[in-house]
Scaffold this active site. Sequence first.
Site, short mmCIF file in Angstrom:
data_model
loop_
_atom_site.label_atom_id
_atom_site.label_comp_id
_atom_site.label_asym_id
_atom_site.label_seq_id
_atom_site.Cartn_x
_atom_site.Cartn_y
_atom_site.Cartn_z
N HIS A 278 0.82 -1.21 0.00
CA HIS A 278 0.00 0.00 0.00
C HIS A 278 0.86 1.27 0.00
CE1 HIS A 278 0.44 -0.31 4.51
NE2 HIS A 278 0.47 1.02 4.40
N ASP A 311 0.27 -7.75 1.37
CA ASP A 311 0.61 -6.34 1.56
C ASP A 311 2.13 -6.15 1.59
OD1 ASP A 311 0.19 -3.64 1.82
OD2 ASP A 311 -0.06 -3.70 3.99
N SER A 394 4.73 2.58 7.73
CA SER A 394 4.42 1.39 6.94
C SER A 394 5.62 0.94 6.13
CB SER A 394 3.27 1.68 5.98
OG SER A 394 2.08 1.82 6.69
#
Length: 551
Positions: A278, A311, A394
Amino acid sequence: MDQGKLTKSTWWSRPQGRERLGPGEPDAPQDPPGSDAATPSEGDFELAAPRGSGEPDGDLRRTSPGSPAEPDGDFELAPPEAVAAEPVTDRPEPPQDTGSSSNDTPPYGVPGPWAPAPPVQHPAATVPPQGGTSTPPPDDLPAPADDTAPLPSAPWQNYDPWAPAPFQQTGAAVPTKDQGSRPTRQALLTGAVLLALVAGGVGGAVGVYLERNRVEGGVVELPQAGRESGERAPGTVAGIAAQALPSVVTLHVRGTGESGTGTGFVLDGLGHILTNNHVVEPAGSDGEISVTFQSGDTAKATVVGRDSGYDLAVVKVKGVRGLRPLPLGNSDNVQVGDPVVAIGAPFDLEGTVTSGIISAKERPITAGGEGGDDRDMSYVDALQTDAPINPGNSGGPLLDSRARVVGINSAIRSAGQGAGSESGQAGSIGLGFAIPVNQAKRVAEELINTGRATHPVIGVTLDMGYTGDGARVGTRGRGGGPAVSEGGPGEKAGLKAGDVITGVDGRPVHSGDELIVRTRAHRPGDLLRLTLERAGREFTVTLTLGSSEGS
Protein backbone atom coordinates in the site's frame (compact mmCIF):
# COMPACT_ATOMS: atom_id res chain seq x y z
CA MET A 1 70.33 13.40 85.03
CA ASP A 2 66.83 11.94 84.89
CA GLN A 3 66.60 10.56 88.43
CA GLY A 4 63.20 11.10 89.94
CA LYS A 5 61.72 12.36 86.63
CA LEU A 6 58.61 10.43 85.75
CA THR A 7 58.93 9.01 82.25
CA LYS A 8 56.57 6.95 80.13
CA SER A 9 57.62 4.88 77.17
CA THR A 10 55.90 5.53 73.87
CA TRP A 11 54.12 2.62 72.11
CA TRP A 12 56.85 2.05 69.56
CA SER A 13 59.56 1.70 72.21
CA ARG A 14 57.67 0.28 75.15
CA PRO A 15 59.65 -2.66 76.57
CA GLN A 16 58.05 -6.02 76.49
CA GLY A 17 59.41 -6.95 79.92
CA ARG A 18 62.92 -6.99 81.17
CA GLU A 19 64.84 -10.09 82.11
CA ARG A 20 67.24 -10.16 85.03
CA LEU A 21 70.80 -10.50 83.82
CA GLY A 22 73.01 -13.05 85.49
CA PRO A 23 75.88 -11.92 87.64
CA GLY A 24 78.31 -13.06 85.08
CA GLU A 25 76.87 -11.11 82.17
CA PRO A 26 78.67 -7.91 81.30
CA ASP A 27 75.59 -5.66 81.28
CA ALA A 28 74.33 -6.74 84.72
CA PRO A 29 74.79 -3.96 87.29
CA GLN A 30 76.77 -5.13 90.35
CA ASP A 31 75.42 -4.21 93.74
CA PRO A 32 77.94 -2.64 96.08
CA PRO A 33 79.23 -5.03 98.73
CA GLY A 34 77.20 -4.97 101.85
CA SER A 35 74.31 -2.95 100.44
CA ASP A 36 70.71 -4.08 100.15
CA ALA A 37 69.92 -4.57 96.49
CA ALA A 38 66.49 -3.39 95.47
CA THR A 39 64.25 -5.90 93.80
CA PRO A 40 64.29 -5.21 90.06
CA SER A 41 60.91 -4.43 88.57
CA GLU A 42 59.48 -5.28 85.20
CA GLY A 43 58.97 -2.13 83.12
CA ASP A 44 59.57 1.48 84.13
CA PHE A 45 61.78 2.57 87.01
CA GLU A 46 60.06 3.33 90.33
CA LEU A 47 61.32 4.62 93.61
CA ALA A 48 61.59 2.09 96.41
CA ALA A 49 59.30 2.47 99.41
CA PRO A 50 60.79 3.92 102.68
CA ARG A 51 62.55 1.46 104.92
CA GLY A 52 61.10 0.35 108.22
CA SER A 53 61.84 2.15 111.48
CA GLY A 54 64.43 -0.42 112.45
CA GLU A 55 66.57 0.23 109.36
CA PRO A 56 68.75 3.29 109.01
CA ASP A 57 67.13 5.86 106.66
CA GLY A 58 67.37 9.58 106.15
CA ASP A 59 70.45 11.60 105.31
CA LEU A 60 73.46 10.17 103.65
CA ARG A 61 76.13 9.34 106.21
CA ARG A 62 78.73 6.72 106.84
CA THR A 63 77.74 3.47 108.46
CA SER A 64 79.42 4.37 111.77
CA PRO A 65 80.60 7.87 112.62
CA GLY A 66 84.23 8.02 113.56
CA SER A 67 85.12 4.74 111.90
CA PRO A 68 88.02 4.60 109.50
CA ALA A 69 87.29 5.60 105.94
CA GLU A 70 86.26 2.68 103.76
CA PRO A 71 87.63 2.53 100.28
CA ASP A 72 84.23 1.77 98.62
CA GLY A 73 82.59 4.83 100.17
CA ASP A 74 79.27 3.02 100.88
CA PHE A 75 76.50 5.14 102.38
CA GLU A 76 73.19 4.45 104.05
CA LEU A 77 70.17 6.63 104.59
CA ALA A 78 69.86 7.99 108.13
CA PRO A 79 66.45 8.10 109.82
CA PRO A 80 64.54 11.32 109.15
CA GLU A 81 64.54 12.32 112.82
CA ALA A 82 68.33 12.47 112.81
CA VAL A 83 68.15 15.51 110.61
CA ALA A 84 66.69 17.74 113.26
CA ALA A 85 68.82 16.26 116.09
CA GLU A 86 72.21 16.89 114.60
CA PRO A 87 73.56 20.40 114.14
CA VAL A 88 74.04 21.69 110.66
CA THR A 89 77.56 22.78 110.05
CA ASP A 90 79.40 24.02 107.04
CA ARG A 91 81.58 21.59 105.24
CA PRO A 92 85.17 22.18 106.51
CA GLU A 93 87.65 23.51 104.08
CA PRO A 94 90.08 20.91 102.85
CA PRO A 95 93.38 21.11 104.71
CA GLN A 96 96.24 22.74 102.89
CA ASP A 97 99.24 20.73 101.97
CA THR A 98 101.95 21.64 104.60
CA GLY A 99 104.39 19.12 103.47
CA SER A 100 103.29 16.37 105.82
CA SER A 101 103.00 12.84 104.68
CA SER A 102 99.95 11.45 102.99
CA ASN A 103 99.25 9.35 106.09
CA ASP A 104 98.64 12.50 108.18
CA THR A 105 96.22 14.24 105.75
CA PRO A 106 92.95 12.60 104.63
CA PRO A 107 91.95 12.70 100.98
CA TYR A 108 90.67 16.02 99.55
CA GLY A 109 87.05 16.69 100.23
CA VAL A 110 86.58 13.77 102.61
CA PRO A 111 86.37 14.53 106.37
CA GLY A 112 89.08 13.01 108.42
CA PRO A 113 88.66 10.76 111.39
CA TRP A 114 88.89 13.75 113.71
CA ALA A 115 85.57 15.36 112.60
CA PRO A 116 82.00 14.11 112.55
CA ALA A 117 80.45 13.33 109.16
CA PRO A 118 78.77 16.41 107.72
CA PRO A 119 75.01 16.02 107.81
CA VAL A 120 72.94 16.55 104.66
CA GLN A 121 70.02 18.76 105.47
CA HIS A 122 66.57 17.68 104.16
CA PRO A 123 65.56 20.24 101.51
CA ALA A 124 62.11 20.65 102.99
CA ALA A 125 63.56 21.75 106.37
CA THR A 126 64.93 24.97 104.86
CA VAL A 127 61.64 25.95 103.19
CA PRO A 128 59.06 27.32 105.62
CA PRO A 129 55.66 25.83 105.06
CA GLN A 130 52.83 28.15 104.23
CA GLY A 131 51.20 29.64 107.27
CA GLY A 132 54.04 28.74 109.67
CA THR A 133 57.73 29.32 110.44
CA SER A 134 60.72 27.18 109.86
CA THR A 135 62.86 25.65 112.61
CA PRO A 136 65.56 28.16 113.58
CA PRO A 137 69.07 27.10 112.81
CA PRO A 138 71.39 26.14 115.66
CA ASP A 139 73.29 28.89 117.44
CA ASP A 140 76.69 27.84 116.17
CA LEU A 141 75.67 28.39 112.53
CA PRO A 142 76.44 31.79 111.03
CA ALA A 143 73.43 33.88 110.08
CA PRO A 144 72.77 34.41 106.41
CA ALA A 145 74.12 37.59 104.93
CA ASP A 146 70.75 38.78 103.67
CA ASP A 147 67.53 37.59 105.24
CA THR A 148 65.51 38.90 102.30
CA ALA A 149 67.48 37.09 99.63
CA PRO A 150 65.38 34.46 97.85
CA LEU A 151 66.25 30.84 98.22
CA PRO A 152 67.98 29.25 95.26
CA SER A 153 65.60 27.39 92.96
CA ALA A 154 67.40 24.21 92.07
CA PRO A 155 65.55 21.81 89.77
CA TRP A 156 65.18 19.25 92.53
CA GLN A 157 64.53 21.69 95.34
CA ASN A 158 61.02 20.41 95.96
CA TYR A 159 61.81 16.78 95.42
CA ASP A 160 60.56 14.61 98.28
CA PRO A 161 61.09 10.85 98.05
CA TRP A 162 58.61 10.24 100.86
CA ALA A 163 55.77 12.17 99.28
CA PRO A 164 52.66 10.15 98.36
CA ALA A 165 53.32 10.66 94.65
CA PRO A 166 56.40 11.61 92.64
CA PHE A 167 56.81 15.15 91.44
CA GLN A 168 57.71 16.64 88.17
CA GLN A 169 60.73 18.81 87.72
CA THR A 170 58.64 21.95 88.30
CA GLY A 171 57.37 20.61 91.61
CA ALA A 172 53.84 19.86 90.38
CA ALA A 173 52.36 16.47 91.09
CA VAL A 174 52.39 13.99 88.26
CA PRO A 175 48.79 13.28 87.18
CA THR A 176 47.66 9.69 87.51
CA LYS A 177 45.92 7.81 84.71
CA ASP A 178 42.51 8.84 86.06
CA GLN A 179 43.68 12.43 86.61
CA GLY A 180 45.36 12.82 83.23
CA SER A 181 44.37 15.06 80.37
CA ARG A 182 41.96 12.58 78.79
CA PRO A 183 38.83 14.73 79.32
CA THR A 184 40.67 17.73 77.92
CA ARG A 185 41.90 15.76 74.93
CA GLN A 186 38.44 14.37 74.30
CA ALA A 187 36.95 17.84 74.45
CA LEU A 188 39.59 19.17 72.09
CA LEU A 189 39.10 16.24 69.73
CA THR A 190 35.31 16.66 69.75
CA GLY A 191 35.64 20.34 69.09
CA ALA A 192 38.06 19.74 66.26
CA VAL A 193 35.70 17.20 64.63
CA LEU A 194 32.73 19.54 64.91
CA LEU A 195 34.76 22.41 63.53
CA ALA A 196 35.91 20.26 60.61
CA LEU A 197 32.34 19.18 59.83
CA VAL A 198 31.01 22.71 59.93
CA ALA A 199 33.91 23.99 57.85
CA GLY A 200 33.47 21.17 55.32
CA GLY A 201 29.72 21.79 54.98
CA VAL A 202 30.14 25.54 54.61
CA GLY A 203 33.01 25.08 52.17
CA GLY A 204 31.04 22.58 50.09
CA ALA A 205 28.00 24.82 49.95
CA VAL A 206 30.08 27.80 48.97
CA GLY A 207 31.91 25.73 46.35
CA VAL A 208 28.65 24.47 44.82
CA TYR A 209 27.23 27.95 44.80
CA LEU A 210 30.32 29.39 43.16
CA GLU A 211 30.45 26.55 40.64
CA ARG A 212 26.82 26.97 39.63
CA ASN A 213 26.92 30.73 39.64
CA ARG A 214 30.41 31.48 38.53
CA VAL A 215 30.64 35.09 37.58
CA GLU A 216 33.61 36.27 35.59
CA GLY A 217 33.37 39.81 34.35
CA GLY A 218 29.61 39.84 34.89
CA VAL A 219 28.97 36.77 32.67
CA VAL A 220 27.25 33.71 34.18
CA GLU A 221 28.82 30.41 33.16
CA LEU A 222 26.76 27.31 33.99
CA PRO A 223 28.41 23.94 34.62
CA GLN A 224 28.15 21.34 31.88
CA ALA A 225 29.27 17.76 31.33
CA GLY A 226 32.12 17.17 28.95
CA ARG A 227 32.02 15.32 25.65
CA GLU A 228 31.54 11.56 25.88
CA SER A 229 31.85 8.68 23.49
CA GLY A 230 28.90 8.22 21.14
CA GLU A 231 29.12 4.43 21.26
CA ARG A 232 26.31 2.54 22.99
CA ALA A 233 25.91 -1.06 24.04
CA PRO A 234 24.52 -3.23 21.20
CA GLY A 235 21.46 -4.39 23.17
CA THR A 236 20.23 -0.90 24.03
CA VAL A 237 17.72 1.04 21.94
CA ALA A 238 20.46 3.49 20.97
CA GLY A 239 22.75 0.62 20.00
CA ILE A 240 20.05 -1.04 17.90
CA ALA A 241 19.22 2.24 16.18
CA ALA A 242 22.87 2.93 15.40
CA GLN A 243 23.16 -0.43 13.64
CA ALA A 244 19.86 -0.29 11.75
CA LEU A 245 19.42 3.34 10.71
CA PRO A 246 21.91 3.23 7.79
CA SER A 247 19.84 0.40 6.26
CA VAL A 248 16.42 2.07 6.60
CA VAL A 249 15.10 4.29 3.80
CA THR A 250 12.19 6.67 3.29
CA LEU A 251 10.03 6.29 0.17
CA HIS A 252 8.21 9.22 -1.44
CA VAL A 253 5.61 8.00 -3.93
CA ARG A 254 3.81 10.20 -6.42
CA GLY A 255 1.13 9.00 -8.82
CA THR A 256 -1.51 10.44 -11.07
CA GLY A 257 -4.08 11.06 -8.40
CA GLU A 258 -2.30 10.73 -5.06
CA SER A 259 1.02 10.63 -3.25
CA GLY A 260 2.31 9.23 -0.02
CA THR A 261 5.24 8.50 2.24
CA GLY A 262 6.38 5.21 3.61
CA THR A 263 9.41 3.29 4.86
CA GLY A 264 11.50 0.39 3.62
CA PHE A 265 14.79 -1.36 4.36
CA VAL A 266 17.64 -2.78 2.31
CA LEU A 267 17.47 -6.52 1.62
CA ASP A 268 20.76 -7.06 -0.24
CA GLY A 269 23.65 -5.36 -1.92
CA LEU A 270 21.91 -5.49 -5.33
CA GLY A 271 19.61 -2.64 -4.40
CA HIS A 272 16.44 -4.54 -3.42
CA ILE A 273 14.30 -2.81 -0.82
CA LEU A 274 11.29 -4.34 0.96
CA THR A 275 8.23 -2.28 1.85
CA ASN A 276 4.41 -2.53 2.00
CA ASN A 277 2.25 -2.85 -1.08
CA HIS A 278 0.00 0.00 0.00
CA VAL A 279 3.07 2.30 0.13
CA VAL A 280 3.96 1.90 -3.57
CA GLU A 281 0.43 1.32 -4.86
CA PRO A 282 -0.29 5.06 -5.52
CA ALA A 283 2.52 5.14 -8.11
CA GLY A 284 0.54 2.78 -10.35
CA SER A 285 2.22 1.94 -13.63
CA ASP A 286 3.51 5.37 -14.50
CA GLY A 287 4.19 6.98 -11.14
CA GLU A 288 7.47 7.95 -9.51
CA ILE A 289 9.19 6.47 -6.47
CA SER A 290 12.09 8.29 -4.76
CA VAL A 291 14.21 6.64 -2.07
CA THR A 292 16.05 8.74 0.55
CA PHE A 293 18.84 7.11 2.57
CA GLN A 294 19.96 7.97 6.09
CA SER A 295 22.92 9.88 4.66
CA GLY A 296 20.52 12.21 2.84
CA ASP A 297 21.29 10.83 -0.62
CA THR A 298 18.33 10.05 -2.87
CA ALA A 299 17.81 7.65 -5.74
CA LYS A 300 15.00 6.65 -8.11
CA ALA A 301 13.42 3.24 -7.62
CA THR A 302 11.29 0.90 -9.70
CA VAL A 303 8.80 -1.77 -8.60
CA VAL A 304 10.11 -5.33 -8.90
CA GLY A 305 6.93 -7.01 -7.68
CA ARG A 306 4.07 -6.54 -5.26
CA ASP A 307 1.27 -8.58 -3.67
CA SER A 308 -1.86 -7.12 -2.14
CA GLY A 309 -2.83 -10.33 -0.33
CA TYR A 310 0.29 -10.15 1.83
CA ASP A 311 0.61 -6.34 1.56
CA LEU A 312 4.28 -6.63 0.52
CA ALA A 313 6.31 -5.12 -2.33
CA VAL A 314 9.91 -5.02 -3.49
CA VAL A 315 11.50 -2.02 -5.23
CA LYS A 316 15.01 -1.63 -6.58
CA VAL A 317 17.48 1.24 -6.81
CA LYS A 318 20.38 1.41 -9.27
CA GLY A 319 23.78 3.04 -9.17
CA VAL A 320 23.97 3.10 -5.36
CA ARG A 321 27.07 1.78 -3.64
CA GLY A 322 27.76 0.94 -0.03
CA LEU A 323 24.35 -0.52 0.70
CA ARG A 324 24.07 -2.18 4.12
CA PRO A 325 21.43 -4.95 4.22
CA LEU A 326 19.57 -5.51 7.46
CA PRO A 327 19.92 -9.03 8.88
CA LEU A 328 16.69 -11.05 9.06
CA GLY A 329 15.66 -12.74 12.28
CA ASN A 330 13.20 -15.59 12.91
CA SER A 331 9.67 -14.59 13.89
CA ASP A 332 8.98 -18.07 15.29
CA ASN A 333 11.49 -17.32 18.05
CA VAL A 334 9.70 -14.17 19.20
CA GLN A 335 7.90 -14.38 22.51
CA VAL A 336 5.31 -12.11 24.07
CA GLY A 337 7.12 -9.50 26.15
CA ASP A 338 10.27 -9.42 24.05
CA PRO A 339 11.59 -5.87 23.51
CA VAL A 340 11.37 -4.50 19.98
CA VAL A 341 12.34 -1.29 18.15
CA ALA A 342 10.42 0.25 15.24
CA ILE A 343 12.09 2.60 12.75
CA GLY A 344 10.26 4.66 10.13
CA ALA A 345 9.13 8.06 8.90
CA PRO A 346 5.87 8.83 10.71
CA PHE A 347 4.22 11.87 9.13
CA ASP A 348 7.32 12.22 6.94
CA LEU A 349 9.66 12.51 9.95
CA GLU A 350 12.31 10.18 8.58
CA GLY A 351 14.64 8.21 10.83
CA THR A 352 12.22 8.12 13.78
CA VAL A 353 12.96 5.43 16.37
CA THR A 354 10.37 4.08 18.82
CA SER A 355 10.49 1.11 21.17
CA GLY A 356 8.14 -1.26 22.92
CA ILE A 357 7.46 -4.96 23.35
CA ILE A 358 5.69 -7.78 21.54
CA SER A 359 2.23 -7.58 23.10
CA ALA A 360 0.71 -10.56 21.24
CA LYS A 361 1.48 -13.15 18.56
CA GLU A 362 -0.50 -14.68 15.69
CA ARG A 363 -3.07 -11.91 15.79
CA PRO A 364 -5.31 -12.38 12.69
CA ILE A 365 -5.96 -9.02 11.04
CA THR A 366 -7.29 -7.88 7.69
CA ALA A 367 -6.41 -4.59 6.07
CA GLY A 368 -7.30 -2.79 2.87
CA GLY A 369 -10.39 -3.26 0.77
CA GLU A 370 -11.36 0.40 1.18
CA GLY A 371 -12.74 0.46 -2.35
CA GLY A 372 -15.11 -2.44 -1.63
CA ASP A 373 -13.01 -4.90 -3.60
CA ASP A 374 -11.88 -7.81 -1.44
CA ARG A 375 -9.12 -8.49 -3.94
CA ASP A 376 -7.30 -5.55 -2.35
CA MET A 377 -7.73 -7.08 1.10
CA SER A 378 -4.64 -8.33 2.98
CA TYR A 379 -4.74 -11.09 5.54
CA VAL A 380 -1.96 -11.13 8.09
CA ASP A 381 -1.25 -13.47 11.01
CA ALA A 382 0.48 -10.52 12.66
CA LEU A 383 2.83 -9.72 15.50
CA GLN A 384 1.23 -7.17 17.79
CA THR A 385 3.38 -4.48 19.39
CA ASP A 386 2.92 -1.42 21.58
CA ALA A 387 5.86 0.37 19.94
CA PRO A 388 4.32 3.58 18.53
CA ILE A 389 3.55 3.16 14.80
CA ASN A 390 1.98 6.00 12.84
CA PRO A 391 1.22 6.82 9.19
CA GLY A 392 4.58 6.79 7.45
CA ASN A 393 5.93 3.83 9.46
CA SER A 394 4.42 1.39 6.94
CA GLY A 395 7.01 -0.94 5.46
CA GLY A 396 9.61 -0.18 8.12
CA PRO A 397 11.41 -2.86 10.12
CA LEU A 398 10.44 -4.14 13.56
CA LEU A 399 13.75 -5.18 15.17
CA ASP A 400 14.64 -7.49 18.03
CA SER A 401 17.31 -6.82 20.66
CA ARG A 402 20.04 -7.88 18.20
CA ALA A 403 18.95 -5.43 15.52
CA ARG A 404 17.49 -8.23 13.37
CA VAL A 405 14.22 -7.83 11.48
CA VAL A 406 11.39 -9.87 12.99
CA GLY A 407 8.47 -8.04 11.36
CA ILE A 408 7.40 -5.44 8.78
CA ASN A 409 5.21 -2.71 10.29
CA SER A 410 1.97 -2.63 8.30
CA ALA A 411 -1.15 -1.63 10.23
CA ILE A 412 -2.41 0.13 13.34
CA ARG A 413 -5.59 0.21 15.33
CA SER A 414 -6.81 3.74 15.99
CA ALA A 415 -9.52 5.06 18.25
CA GLY A 416 -12.87 5.12 16.47
CA GLN A 417 -11.58 2.94 13.63
CA GLY A 418 -11.32 -0.67 12.86
CA ALA A 419 -8.09 -2.40 12.11
CA GLY A 420 -6.90 -1.15 8.78
CA SER A 421 -4.15 0.28 6.75
CA GLU A 422 -2.31 3.18 8.29
CA SER A 423 -2.66 5.20 5.13
CA GLY A 424 -5.12 7.34 7.04
CA GLN A 425 -3.98 10.08 9.40
CA ALA A 426 -5.09 8.48 12.65
CA GLY A 427 -2.36 8.23 15.29
CA SER A 428 -1.10 5.33 17.37
CA ILE A 429 -2.88 4.15 20.49
CA GLY A 430 -0.31 1.46 21.22
CA LEU A 431 -1.78 -1.23 18.95
CA GLY A 432 0.51 -1.82 15.99
CA PHE A 433 0.73 -4.88 13.76
CA ALA A 434 3.65 -6.27 11.80
CA ILE A 435 3.90 -9.02 9.18
CA PRO A 436 6.09 -11.83 10.55
CA VAL A 437 9.47 -11.86 8.82
CA ASN A 438 9.26 -15.59 8.07
CA GLN A 439 6.25 -14.95 5.85
CA ALA A 440 7.77 -11.77 4.40
CA LYS A 441 11.01 -13.52 3.50
CA ARG A 442 9.23 -16.15 1.38
CA VAL A 443 7.10 -13.57 -0.39
CA ALA A 444 10.06 -11.24 -1.02
CA GLU A 445 12.09 -14.06 -2.55
CA GLU A 446 9.21 -14.94 -4.88
CA LEU A 447 8.72 -11.31 -5.88
CA ILE A 448 12.43 -10.88 -6.66
CA ASN A 449 12.70 -14.15 -8.56
CA THR A 450 9.36 -14.25 -10.42
CA GLY A 451 7.71 -10.90 -9.86
CA ARG A 452 4.68 -12.58 -8.29
CA ALA A 453 3.92 -14.37 -5.01
CA THR A 454 2.00 -17.58 -4.52
CA HIS A 455 -0.75 -18.15 -1.96
CA PRO A 456 -1.52 -21.44 -0.20
CA VAL A 457 -5.13 -22.49 -0.76
CA ILE A 458 -7.61 -25.12 0.51
CA GLY A 459 -9.68 -25.14 -2.69
CA VAL A 460 -13.04 -24.07 -1.24
CA THR A 461 -15.21 -20.94 -1.37
CA LEU A 462 -16.18 -19.60 2.04
CA ASP A 463 -19.49 -18.02 3.05
CA MET A 464 -18.20 -14.66 4.34
CA GLY A 465 -21.70 -13.73 5.54
CA TYR A 466 -21.85 -16.56 8.06
CA THR A 467 -22.25 -15.14 11.60
CA GLY A 468 -21.85 -18.31 13.58
CA ASP A 469 -18.68 -19.54 15.23
CA GLY A 470 -16.22 -20.89 12.69
CA ALA A 471 -15.81 -20.66 8.89
CA ARG A 472 -18.55 -22.25 6.80
CA VAL A 473 -17.99 -23.62 3.31
CA GLY A 474 -20.39 -21.93 0.89
CA THR A 475 -22.98 -23.61 -1.26
CA ARG A 476 -21.84 -22.01 -4.51
CA GLY A 477 -18.46 -20.89 -5.79
CA ARG A 478 -17.40 -17.86 -7.80
CA GLY A 479 -19.11 -17.64 -11.14
CA GLY A 480 -21.77 -20.13 -10.04
CA GLY A 481 -19.42 -23.08 -9.88
CA PRO A 482 -19.19 -25.59 -7.05
CA ALA A 483 -18.04 -24.30 -3.62
CA VAL A 484 -15.47 -27.14 -3.37
CA SER A 485 -13.07 -26.97 -6.30
CA GLU A 486 -12.91 -30.16 -8.33
CA GLY A 487 -9.65 -31.97 -7.82
CA GLY A 488 -8.56 -29.38 -5.23
CA PRO A 489 -7.05 -30.09 -1.81
CA GLY A 490 -10.45 -29.73 -0.07
CA GLU A 491 -12.24 -32.23 -2.33
CA LYS A 492 -9.39 -34.72 -1.87
CA ALA A 493 -9.71 -34.39 1.91
CA GLY A 494 -13.48 -34.98 1.79
CA LEU A 495 -14.78 -31.45 2.43
CA LYS A 496 -18.38 -30.72 1.38
CA ALA A 497 -20.52 -27.63 0.97
CA GLY A 498 -21.99 -26.51 4.30
CA ASP A 499 -19.16 -27.92 6.46
CA VAL A 500 -18.11 -25.60 9.29
CA ILE A 501 -14.36 -25.45 9.92
CA THR A 502 -13.78 -24.76 13.63
CA GLY A 503 -10.04 -25.31 14.00
CA VAL A 504 -6.69 -25.30 12.20
CA ASP A 505 -3.86 -27.39 13.61
CA GLY A 506 -5.63 -27.50 16.96
CA ARG A 507 -6.20 -23.72 17.20
CA PRO A 508 -9.79 -22.46 17.14
CA VAL A 509 -11.12 -20.52 14.17
CA HIS A 510 -14.04 -18.09 14.66
CA SER A 511 -14.57 -16.59 11.18
CA GLY A 512 -13.81 -16.94 7.49
CA ASP A 513 -11.22 -14.13 7.61
CA GLU A 514 -9.42 -15.92 10.41
CA LEU A 515 -9.35 -19.17 8.42
CA ILE A 516 -7.72 -17.33 5.49
CA VAL A 517 -5.15 -15.76 7.82
CA ARG A 518 -4.26 -19.12 9.37
CA THR A 519 -3.98 -20.69 5.95
CA ARG A 520 -1.76 -17.98 4.46
CA ALA A 521 0.61 -18.28 7.38
CA HIS A 522 1.75 -21.53 5.70
CA ARG A 523 3.52 -22.27 2.46
CA PRO A 524 2.00 -24.11 -0.50
CA GLY A 525 2.55 -27.84 -0.03
CA ASP A 526 2.36 -27.74 3.78
CA LEU A 527 0.07 -30.21 5.55
CA LEU A 528 -2.93 -28.67 7.28
CA ARG A 529 -5.12 -30.38 9.87
CA LEU A 530 -8.73 -29.12 9.96
CA THR A 531 -11.42 -29.71 12.56
CA LEU A 532 -14.93 -29.92 11.00
CA GLU A 533 -18.54 -29.98 12.10
CA ARG A 534 -21.10 -31.70 9.88
CA ALA A 535 -24.63 -32.54 10.84
CA GLY A 536 -23.81 -32.18 14.50
CA ARG A 537 -20.76 -34.39 14.30
CA GLU A 538 -17.14 -33.28 14.74
CA PHE A 539 -14.23 -34.92 12.98
CA THR A 540 -10.71 -34.04 11.70
CA VAL A 541 -9.23 -34.16 8.21
CA THR A 542 -5.71 -33.56 6.89
CA LEU A 543 -4.94 -32.00 3.53
CA THR A 544 -1.99 -30.69 1.51
CA LEU A 545 -2.21 -26.99 0.67
CA GLY A 546 -2.37 -26.01 -2.96
CA SER A 547 -1.04 -22.88 -4.63
CA SER A 548 -2.48 -19.94 -6.50
CA GLU A 549 -0.92 -16.80 -7.86
CA GLY A 550 -1.65 -13.64 -6.03
CA SER A 551 -2.45 -10.28 -7.48
